[in-house]
Design a protein around this motif. Structure first.
Motif, PDB file in Angstrom:
ATOM      1  N   GLU A 191       0.828  -1.215   0.000  1.00 31.32           N
ATOM      2  CA  GLU A 191       0.000   0.000   0.000  1.00 31.32           C
ATOM      3  C   GLU A 191       0.857   1.257   0.000  1.00 31.32           C
ATOM      4  O   GLU A 191       0.650   2.181  -0.783  1.00 31.32           O
ATOM      5  CB  GLU A 191      -0.950  -0.018   1.207  1.00 31.32           C
ATOM      6  N   TRP A 192       1.867   1.317   0.905  1.00 31.88           N
ATOM      7  CA  TRP A 192       2.664   2.548   0.938  1.00 31.88           C
ATOM      8  C   TRP A 192       3.544   2.693  -0.300  1.00 31.88           C
ATOM      9  O   TRP A 192       3.825   3.809  -0.744  1.00 31.88           O
ATOM     10  CB  TRP A 192       3.490   2.644   2.221  1.00 31.88           C
ATOM     11  N   MET A 233       2.640   1.705  -3.337  1.00 35.81           N
ATOM     12  CA  MET A 233       1.742   2.192  -4.380  1.00 35.81           C
ATOM     13  C   MET A 233       1.400   3.663  -4.167  1.00 35.81           C
ATOM     14  O   MET A 233       1.405   4.466  -5.112  1.00 35.81           O
ATOM     15  CB  MET A 233       0.467   1.356  -4.422  1.00 35.81           C
ATOM     16  N   ASN A 234       1.120   4.033  -2.927  1.00 33.15           N
ATOM     17  CA  ASN A 234       0.747   5.432  -2.661  1.00 33.15           C
ATOM     18  C   ASN A 234       1.898   6.375  -3.009  1.00 33.15           C
ATOM     19  O   ASN A 234       1.688   7.456  -3.568  1.00 33.15           O
ATOM     20  CB  ASN A 234       0.354   5.601  -1.197  1.00 33.15           C
ATOM     21  N   SER A 235       3.132   5.957  -2.688  1.00 31.99           N
ATOM     22  CA  SER A 235       4.283   6.808  -3.010  1.00 31.99           C
ATOM     23  C   SER A 235       4.396   7.037  -4.508  1.00 31.99           C
ATOM     24  O   SER A 235       4.671   8.157  -4.967  1.00 31.99           O
ATOM     25  CB  SER A 235       5.570   6.174  -2.491  1.00 31.99           C
ATOM     26  N   LEU A 242       1.922   6.557  -6.827  1.00 32.88           N
ATOM     27  CA  LEU A 242       0.747   7.224  -7.386  1.00 32.88           C
ATOM     28  C   LEU A 242       0.738   8.708  -7.059  1.00 32.88           C
ATOM     29  O   LEU A 242       0.160   9.514  -7.800  1.00 32.88           O
ATOM     30  CB  LEU A 242      -0.532   6.552  -6.888  1.00 32.88           C
ATOM     31  N   ASP A 243       1.349   9.096  -5.947  1.00 34.82           N
ATOM     32  CA  ASP A 243       1.481  10.532  -5.657  1.00 34.82           C
ATOM     33  C   ASP A 243       2.259  11.231  -6.760  1.00 34.82           C
ATOM     34  O   ASP A 243       1.924  12.370  -7.150  1.00 34.82           O
ATOM     35  CB  ASP A 243       2.190  10.723  -4.310  1.00 34.82           C
ATOM     36  N   GLN A 258      -0.102  11.348  -9.898  1.00 38.86           N
ATOM     37  CA  GLN A 258      -1.233  12.268  -9.805  1.00 38.86           C
ATOM     38  C   GLN A 258      -0.811  13.716  -9.610  1.00 38.86           C
ATOM     39  O   GLN A 258      -1.641  14.621  -9.655  1.00 38.86           O
ATOM     40  CB  GLN A 258      -2.144  11.832  -8.653  1.00 38.86           C
ATOM     41  N   LEU A 294      -5.651  -2.599  -4.746  1.00 38.45           N
ATOM     42  CA  LEU A 294      -5.069  -1.490  -4.003  1.00 38.45           C
ATOM     43  C   LEU A 294      -5.155  -0.172  -4.765  1.00 38.45           C
ATOM     44  O   LEU A 294      -4.910   0.891  -4.195  1.00 38.45           O
ATOM     45  CB  LEU A 294      -3.596  -1.788  -3.681  1.00 38.45           C
ATOM     46  N   PRO A 336      -6.678   3.167  -6.320  1.00 40.03           N
ATOM     47  CA  PRO A 336      -7.845   4.011  -5.976  1.00 40.03           C
ATOM     48  C   PRO A 336      -8.969   3.764  -6.973  1.00 40.03           C
ATOM     49  O   PRO A 336      -8.731   3.743  -8.190  1.00 40.03           O
ATOM     50  CB  PRO A 336      -7.298   5.441  -6.105  1.00 40.03           C
ATOM     51  N   ASP A 387     -11.999   9.003  -9.622  1.00 39.63           N
ATOM     52  CA  ASP A 387     -10.781   8.513 -10.274  1.00 39.63           C
ATOM     53  C   ASP A 387     -11.007   8.123 -11.729  1.00 39.63           C
ATOM     54  O   ASP A 387     -10.034   7.945 -12.468  1.00 39.63           O
ATOM     55  CB  ASP A 387     -10.240   7.294  -9.514  1.00 39.63           C
ATOM     56  N   TRP A 398      -5.531  -0.144 -13.843  1.00 43.14           N
ATOM     57  CA  TRP A 398      -6.187   0.840 -12.964  1.00 43.14           C
ATOM     58  C   TRP A 398      -7.596   1.135 -13.464  1.00 43.14           C
ATOM     59  O   TRP A 398      -8.553   1.182 -12.693  1.00 43.14           O
ATOM     60  CB  TRP A 398      -5.333   2.112 -12.947  1.00 43.14           C
TER      61      TRP A 398
END
Length: 1212
Positions: A79-80, A82-84, A86-87, A90, A121, A123, A128, A156
Motif C-alpha cells: 500500500e505505501w 503504491m501510494n508513493s 501514485l502521488d 497524480q 489497491l 484508488p 478517479d 487501474w
C-alpha cells in the motif's frame, strides 16, 4: 564406462549442501523497506539523468526479484509503495518521464506479486474514472519505451470500472466545448479496450482484464455486450495465425473472450456461447504452431463448456472428509456418522435428470484433443478443463469422460497423450470425480506410466510421463480413504520406490520420493514407509550413483520390495539406452545378490543368459555386464562359507557363461559400431569370471579370451576417442585377472608356453607405429603378475624405457604412450618388489634402479605440445606420480637405493613443476612434494634442506592450502628461492608463470616474486647469487622459446621495478654485461615478434646500468630501430614488411619512454631534438629514410653508428 561400487558423491554432503541452499533462499520478511522508501523518494531527483535513473531502476529490480518465490512478504508494504508512486503520477507538476518511471516501478512490483493482488489497491472512487481516462490521451500505443505505463493504466481503469454507478450518470457532469460532440464515458472505455486488444506488447493482457470487468457490468452488458462480442468474433474470423499481426490480434480476442466467459454471469453469457463455439471451430486453432493460441483456445473452450452446464457440485462425487475443519473433527468424534456437506445453493434435486446441451459434447471432444497437444501448457489447461467439466456432468456422462481419458493410455498413442492423460486423471482424482470403481483400471495404467520410456534416436522420451504419473499417485494419496487404496498398496508402493531409486531423471526420482512421502503420511499403509523415507528423501535421491548402489540395497532389505526391484532392473534397466544406466544396473544387481542369492541364481541368471544372445545391442551389453557382476557376487557369497561358485550355478549356466565369447565371435559382433560395447562388456566378464575362479583352467576358452584382450589392445586406435581409455582399462584388468587365475601351473611358476610367447609378443607391440597400441601394451605389461615378469624384468624395463624416450620425430608426438609407459614402470616396481642384492631379472635392485630413475626423471622435462596444447603435462604428471610411488616403496623397503643426488634431483624437478603455470599440474606437483617431505614411515633419506622445508611447509598448515589457486600457491612456492639447492629449478618454473598468459597466474606469481626480491635487496651476496642463477637459467635455455620469451618478460618486470638497483652503482657490472650478451644471442636473426618486443623492453631496462655497457645497449636498440625487411613492391605488403614496421614502432615508442624515465641518459641540450626525432619520424618509411633518422639519433646520443656488413658473394 566402468563405475566403482562407491557413489560419485556422498549423499550426506549433497543433502547438507541442498539444505543450505534451501535455507539461504528462505526469507522471513521484507528486509529492504528503508532502502525502498529512499529509492522511491529519490525518483524526482534522478529521473533527469539517464545513468542515475538506470541505476535506481536496476537496484529496485534486484530488490524485488529476491521475493519472486515468496511474494506474500511484500503484502504489508504494497500500500505505501503504491501510494508513493501514485502521488508522483497524480501530481500535475510531474514531467512525463517521471510519470513513466513511476509506472515502470509499479509494473516491477506487479510482476513479482501478481496483478490480481495488486489490483485491489488502486484508488477506485468515482472521482478517479475521469483522471485515469484523461491519462490515456497522451499515450502512444506504438511507443515501446512506455508500455509499462499503458499496462498499469489499463489495470487501474479495470478497477475503476467496478464503481456501483451507471456510467451514464457521469456523462452529465462532463463539460463540453462549443461545436464538439461529447463521447460518453462508456464508449471511451470500450474504444480504449478495443484499441489495446490488438497491440503487440503486454498492454494487450491488461486490456483483456479491462474488458472482463467492463463488459460484465450490468449497465454495459445490456448496451455493449452483444456488439462487442460481434466485433471480437468478426475480428477473430478475419485474422489468420499465419501472420504475426494475425497472431497478435487472435491472442487479444481469445484472452478477452475467455475472461468474459470466466467472470460473466452464466445467464448473460449463455445466449452467445454457441455462436462463439462455432466461430472458434472455424478458426482451426489446433492446427496453429503457436502454443499460446492453442492454450487460449482450450481455455476458452472449457469456459464455454462451463457456461453450457449449470454451476453445481456433483452429488455423486467421492469425498474424503469435509472442507470444514470443524466438520472433520465432528466426524472423528465417537458416535458421529460420516455425512457429506454440500452447498444447498449449488445442489438441487433431480440432478441426474438434467439435460446436457449439445455443445457440451463438442467441448469435451476438443478438450480430449487438447490432452494430446505437443505442448505441456496446452495439455495442462485441457486437463483442468476436463476436471471442471466432469464436476458438472451426470455420473454416467462423467464416467464416459473418464473412459475417454483412459483411452489415451494406449501404446499406439504418443508420450504427449500419456502425459495429458496422467494430468487429467490427477485432476479428476483430486476433485473426487474418479470413483473407486474405476481405480483398478486407473492404477493399472498409472503403473505402466511410472516406467514409460520410449527410445527416440539416441535418447528417449517419457520423463514427463513418469513425472505426471508420480503426480497422480500424490493426488490419490490426498483424495481417497486408505481402505479404497488398500488393494493397490503393494503395487503402488513398489512402483514408487523403483521410480525414486532407479529412474534416470532426477526430477522423476524426486517426484516419486515426494509421492511416496505423501502416501506414507496420508494413507499410512505403505510397508516400512518411515524407514524408507528417512533414507530416500528428496535430497538423497539427487545422486544417481547413490540411489543405484546404496539406497537400493537398504530398501531391498525389506522383503516386500526386494524382488520387484530386481525384476525391474532386469526387465527395464539392463536394456536401457543409456550405457551409464546399464552399468549402474549391473552394479546394483551385484549389490542385491546377497539378499536373495537363490532367486538370483535360479530365476534372474537364466533370464540374463538368454538376453546375452539378444539381437539388440543395448540388451546384449547390459546382460553381459549383469552376468559378470552377479557371478562375482555369488562367488563372494560362496567364498564366505568356503564353497565354490558352482554351488550356486548349475552346469548349464557355467557352460553358457563359457560360450558367450565364442558365440559373439562367431556372429562377428566384435566388429562395427557395436564392437566397442561388446569388447568392453566381455572384458569385464572375463575379469569377473577369472576373479570368481570359474573352473576353466586349461580350457580352450582361455585362448579365446587372450585373443580378445590382445586384439582389443592392438585395435585401440580404431576405437572412438571417448571410449579408448575405458576399453584399455577393462582389457588390462581382464588380462591381470586371467594371468593370476589361469596361467599358474604351480604356485609361483608360469607355464613355459605363456612365458615364451606373451612377454616377447607384448614387447614387439611396443614398437608399433600406432600410439594407442603402444599405450595398450605398455599398460598390459604393467599389469602382469610377478611370476610372469620373473626372468624377463630387464627386457620389460628396457622395452618400456624405449617407449618413454623421444628418439624419433614420431616418438615425440606419442605423449600418451610415454605416459602409460611410465605408469607401467611404476606398477612393475610395485609388483616385483625391491631387493638391493637381488637378481636384476627378477626384482628392482642396485643394478637396474638407475635405469628406472633415468626413465622417470628423463620425462620430467617433457614439454611436448600439439593441437591439444601441452600434452607433455600428462607425461610429467605420470612421472611425478611414479617417482613418488617409487621413492615411498624404496624408503619402506630398501632406503639405501635412494642416493643423495637422486633425491635432490627428484625434489628439485618436482619443485619446478610446483611453480609452473598450469593450475592442475602445479597442484599435483605440490602434493607430491609435500608427500615426499612429510612421509615418516620411515622418512625419505637425503631430502635437501629438510629442516628448512619443514619450517616453510608445516604439516598442519599446508593441509588446508588450495594449490590450484595461484593466490595461495605462489607465496609458498617462492619461499624455495631462499634455498640454494632449489633456486635454479624454482626460477625456471617461475619464469614460465610470470611470463605466461593467464592473468591470475601472472599477477600472483609476479607479486610473490617481488615480495621475495624485496626481502633480499639489502643482502648483496644473496642478490648476487640470485642474479647468477637467473643468468644460468637464461643461458641454459637460449633459443628455447618456451622458456626464453617468458624469461625476457620476467626480466623486464624485475628491471622495471628496480630489483637490481644495487648493481647500477658499479660500472659495467658483470650481471648487465652477461645479460646483454645473452639477449643479443637470443634475438639474433629472430623473426619472433613476441621475443623481439620482450627483448626491447629488457634492453630499455638495462639502460639504467652505467659504463660502456649502456652504449652497447643503446646500439642494440638503434639496430632494432632500423630493422630491415625485403624491398618488394606489392599490392599487399608481405608479412616481413609488416613485422618490421611493428618492431621499429615498438622500439621507438619504448625508447621514447626510456628517455623520459632515465633523465641522465641524454644531455639537456639535445633532449628536445631526440624526443622530436623519436616521436615525429615515420618509422614505417623506406629503409634509407629510417636509417638516416636512426643515425642522427646515434650522433645525438654519442653512440657509434651501426655499420652495414657486406654480404659474402657466392663462390668467393
Amino acid at each position: 564406462m566402468v563405475l566403482s561400487n562407491e557413489p560419485a558423491a556422498s549423499a550426506a554432503e549433497e543433502e547438507v549442501e541442498d539444505d543450505a541452499l534451501v535455507r539461504a533462499s528462505t526469507l522471513e520478511a521484507f528486509g529492504e523497506s528503508a532502502e525502498t522508501r529512499a529509492l522511491l523518494r529519490s525518483l524526482p531527483a534522478v529521473h533527469r539523468e539517464r545513468a542515475a535513473r538506470e541505476v535506481a531502476e536496476e537496484r529496485f529490480r534486484v530488490i524485488m526479484d529476491k521475493y519472486q518465490e515468496q511474494p506474500h512478504l511484500l503484502d504489508p508494504h504494497l500500500e505505501w509503495m503504491m501510494n508513493s508512486l501514485l502521488d508522483i503520477v497524480q501530481d500535475e507538476t510531474s514531467l512525463p518521464d517521471l510519470v513513466h518511471l513511476a509506472f515502470k516501478f509499479l509494473y516491477i512490483i506487479t510482476k513479482v506479486r501478481g496483478y490480481k493482488v495488486f489490483l485491489r489497491l488502486f484508488p477506485h472512487e468515482v472521482a478517479d474514472v475521469q483522471p485515469v481516462l484523461d491519462m490515456f490521451t497522451g499515450q502512444n500505443p506504438k511507443d515501446h519505451e512506455t508500455w509499462e505505463t499503458r499496462y498499469m493504466l489499463l489495470l487501474w481503469l479495470s478497477v475503476t470500472c467496478l464503481i456501483p454507478f451507471d456510467f451514464s450518470r457521469l456523462d452529465g457532469n462532463l463539460p463540453t466545448q462549443s461545436g464538439e460532440t461529447r463521447m460518453p464515458i462508456m464508449d471511451r472505455i470500450l474504444q480504449i479496450a478495443q484499441s489495446y486488444l490488438v497491440v503487440s506488447d503486454k498492454a494487450r493482457d491488461a486490456a483483456a482484464v479491462l474488458v472482463s470487468k467492463f463488459i460484465t457490468r450490468p449497465d454495459v452488458k445490456q448496451r455493449k455486450m452483444a456488439s462487442f462480442l460481434d466485433w471480437s468474433l468478426c475480428t477473430l474470423a478475419h485474422s489468420s495465425f499465419q501472420t504475426i499481426d494475425g497472431v497478435i490480434t487472435m491472442d487479444g480476442m481469445l484472452q478477452a473472450l475467455a475472461q468474459i466467459f470466466k467472470h460473466g454471469k452464466r445467464e448473460d453469457c449463455l445466449p452467445y456461447a454457441n455462436t462463439v463455439l462455432q466461430c472458434l471451430d472455424g478458426c482451426r486453432l489446433p492446427e496453429s504452431s503457436h502454443t499460446l493460441l492453442r492454450k487460449l483456445g482450450v481455455k476458452l473452450v472449457q469456459r464455454l463448456g462451463l457456461t453450457f452446464l449449470k454451476p453445481k457440485v456433483a452429488t455423486w462425487r467421492y469425498q474424503r472428509g469435509c472442507r470444514s475443519l470443524a466438520a472433520n473433527l465432528q466426524l472423528r468424534a465417537p458416535g458421529k456418522s460420516e455425512q457429506k456437506l454440500l452447498s444447498d445453493s449449488l445442489t438441487s434435486d433431480g440432478d441426474e435428470d438434467y439435460d446436457v446441451p449439445e455443445g457440451v459434447e463438442t467441448v469435451i471432444e476438443q478438450l480430449l484433443v487438447g490432452l494430446k497437444d505437443k505442448d505441456t501448457i496446452v495439455r495442462w489447461s485441457a486437463a483442468k478443463g476436463i476436471g471442471r467439466m466432469a464436476g458438472r456432468l451426470p455420473r454416467e456422462l462423467a464416467d464416459d469422460v473418464v473412459g475417454s481419458v483412459l483411452d489415451c493410455f494406449s501404446f499406439q498413442e504418443t508420450d504427449k497423450a500419456w502425459h495429458g492423460g496422467c494430468l487429467a486423471l490427477a485432476e479428476l482424482g483430486r476433485r473426487g470425480l474418479l470413483l473407486p470403481s474405476r481405480l483398478s483400471e486407473v492404477v493399472t495404467v498409472i503403473l505402466k506410466a511410472l516406467t514409460y520410456d520410449e527410445k527416440r534416436g539416441a535418447c528417449s522420451v517419457g520423463a514427463n510421463v513418469r513425472d505426471a504419473a508420480c503426480y497422480v499417485c500424490w493426488a490419490f494419496a490426498r483424495a481417497y480413504e486408505p481402505q479404497e487404496l488398500t488393494p493397490f498398496v503393494t503395487a503402488i508402493s513398489s512402483a514408487l520406490v523403483i521410480a525414486a531409486v532407479f529412474d534416470r531423471n532426477v526430477n522423476c526420482r524426486r517426484a516419486a520420493s515426494a509421492a511416496f512421502q505423501e502416501n506414507v503420511g496420508r494413507q499410512g499403509t505403505f510397508p516400512h514407509g518411515i524407514d524408507i523415507l528417512t533414507t530416500a528423501d528428496y535430497f538423497a535421491v539427487g545422486n544417481i550413483s547413490n540411489c543405484f548402489l546404496i539406497i537400493s540395497v537398504f530398501i531391498a532389505g525389506f522383503q516386500e520390495y526386494t524382488k520387484p526391484m530386481i525384476d525391474h532392473l532386469v526387465s527395464m534397466k539392463i536394456n536401457h539406452w543409456d550405457g551409464a544406466i546399464r552399468e549402474l544396473s549391473a552394479k546394483a544387481l551385484h549389490n542385491l545378490t546377497s539378499l536373495v542369492p537363490e532367486y538370483m541364481a535360479t530365476h534372474v541368471f537364466p533370464a540374463l543368459l538368454l538376453m546375452t544372445q539378444s539381437p539388440d545391442l543395448h540388451t546384449r551389453h547390459g546382460a553381459i555386464l549383469a552376468c559378470a557382476e552377479v557371478t562375482y557376487a555369488l562367488y563372494e557369497l560362496a567364498a564366505q562359507s568356503n564353497r565354490l561358485v558352482t554351488d550356486y550355478l548349475d552346469e548349464k549356466a557355467v557352460q553358457s557363461l563359457k560360450q558367450i565369447h565364442q558365440q559373439l565371435c562367431d556372429r562377428h559382433l566384435y566388429r562395427g559400431l557395436g564392437g566397442e560395447l561388446m569388447r568392453q562388456a566381455v572384458c569385464i566378464l572375463i575379469e569377473k569370471l577369472s576373479l570368481s575362479r570359474m573352473p576353466f583352467k586349461g580350457d580352450t576358452v582361455i585362448e579365446g579370451w587372450q585373443w580378445l584382450i590382445n586384439d582389443t589392445l592392438r585395435s585401440l586406435h580404431l576405437v572412438s576417442s571417448h571410449s579408448r581409455e575405458q576399453i584399455k582399462e577393462v582389457a588390462v584388468s581382464a588380462l591381470a585377472a586371467v594371468c593370476n587365475e589361469y596361467y599358474k601351473k604351480e604356485p609361483g611358476e608360469a607355464g613355459s608356453t605363456i612365458t615364451e610367447e606373451l612377454i616377447p609378443q607384448y614387447l614387439a607391440e611396443l614398437r608399433s607405429p600406432e600410439e594407442m597400441t603402444r599405450c595398450g601394451f605398455s599398460s598390459a605389461l604393467g599389469a602382469l603378475p610377478c611370476f610372469l615378469l620373473r626372468g624377463h624384468l630387464q627386457q620389460v624395463l628396457s622395452g618400456l624405457r624405449r617407449v618413454t624416450c623421444t628418439t624419433s620425430p614420431m616418438d615425440v608426438s606419442f605423449a600418451e604412450a610415454r605416459r602409460d609407459g611410465l605408469k607401467a614402470i611404476s606398477r612393475i616396481c610395485q609388483t616385483v618388489g625391491v631387493n638391493t642384492q637381488g637378481p636384476p631379472d627378477e626384482v628392482i635392485c642396485q643394478e637396474n634402479i638407475s635405469e628406472v630413475y633415468a626413465a622417470l626423471l628423463g620425462c620430467m622435462s617433457d614439454y611436448t605440445t600439439d593441437s591439444r596444447g601441452d600434452v607433455g603435462a600428462w607425461v610429467r604428471e605420470a612421472s611425478m606420480t611414479s617417482l613418488m610411488d617409487l621413492m615411498l616403496l624404496l624408503a619402506q623397503t630398501e632406503p639405501v637405493l635412494i642416493e643423495a643426488h637422486i633425491c635432490e634431483r627428484v625434489m628439485c624437478c618436482v619443485a619446478q613443476q610446483a611453480s609452473e603455470k598450469i593450475d592442475r599440474f602445479r597442484a599435483h606437483a605440490a602434493r607430491v612434494f609435500l608427500t615426499l617431505l612429510h612421509f615418516d614411515s620411515p622418512p625419505i633419506p637425503h631430502v635437501p634442506h629438510r629442516k628448512e622445508l619443514e619450517s616453510l611447509f608445516p604439516r598442519s598448515d599446508v593441509a588446508t592450502v588450495n594449490w590450484n589457486a595461484p593466490s595461495q600457491a605462489f607465496p609458498l612456492i617462492t619461499q624455495l628461492l631462499g634455498l640454494p639447492t632449489y633456486r635454479y629449478h624454482v626460477l625456471l618454473g617461475l619464469a614460465v608463470s610470470v611470463g605466461g598468459l593467464t592473468e591470475s597466474t601472472v599477477r600472483h606469481s609476479t607479486q610473490s616474486l617481488f615480495e621475495y626480491m624485496k626481502g633480499i635487496q639489502k643482502d648483496a651476496q644473496v642478490l648476487e647469487s640470485f642474479s647468477e642463477t637467473l643468468l644460468k637459467v637464461f643461458e641454459d635455455n637460449l633459443l628455447n622459446d618456451r622458456v626464453s620469451v617468458s624469461l625476457l618478460k620476467m626480466l623486464d618486470q624485475l628491471l622495471a621495478n628496480g630489483c637490481f638497483d644495487i648493481f647500477t652503482a658499479e660500472e659495467n657490472h658483470p650481471f648487465c654485461v652477461k645479460l646483454l650478451t645473452l639477449c643479443k644471442e637470443e634475438i639474433k636473426k629472430s623473426k619472433d615478434i613476441q621475443k623481439l618486443r620482450s627483448s626491447i623492453a629488457v634492453l630499455c631496462g638495462m639502460v639504467q646500468f652505467s659504463g660502456d655497457v649502456r652504449k652497447k645497449v643503446l646500439l642494440q636498440l638503434f639496430l632494432l630501430l632500423g630493422h630491415p625487411f625485403p624491398v618488394v613492391l606489392m599490392a599487399f605488403p608481405p608479412v616481413d614488411l609488416l613485422f618490421s614496421f611493428q618492431i621499429r614502432k615498438s622500439t621507438a615508442s619504448q625508447v621514447y619512454e626510456m628517455v623520459l624515465t632515465y633523465s641522465d641518459l641524454v644531455d639537456a641540450e639535445v633532449l628536445d631534438e631526440v624526443m622530436s626525432v623519436l616521436s615525429d619520424t615515420a618509422w614505417d618509411s623506406e629503409l634509407p629514410v629510417v636509417r638516416g633518422q636512426r643515425n642522427h639519433l646515434c650522433d645525438l646520443l654519442g653512440v657509434p653508428r651501426p655499420q652495414l656488413v657486406p654480404k659474402p658473394v657466392p663462390g668467393s
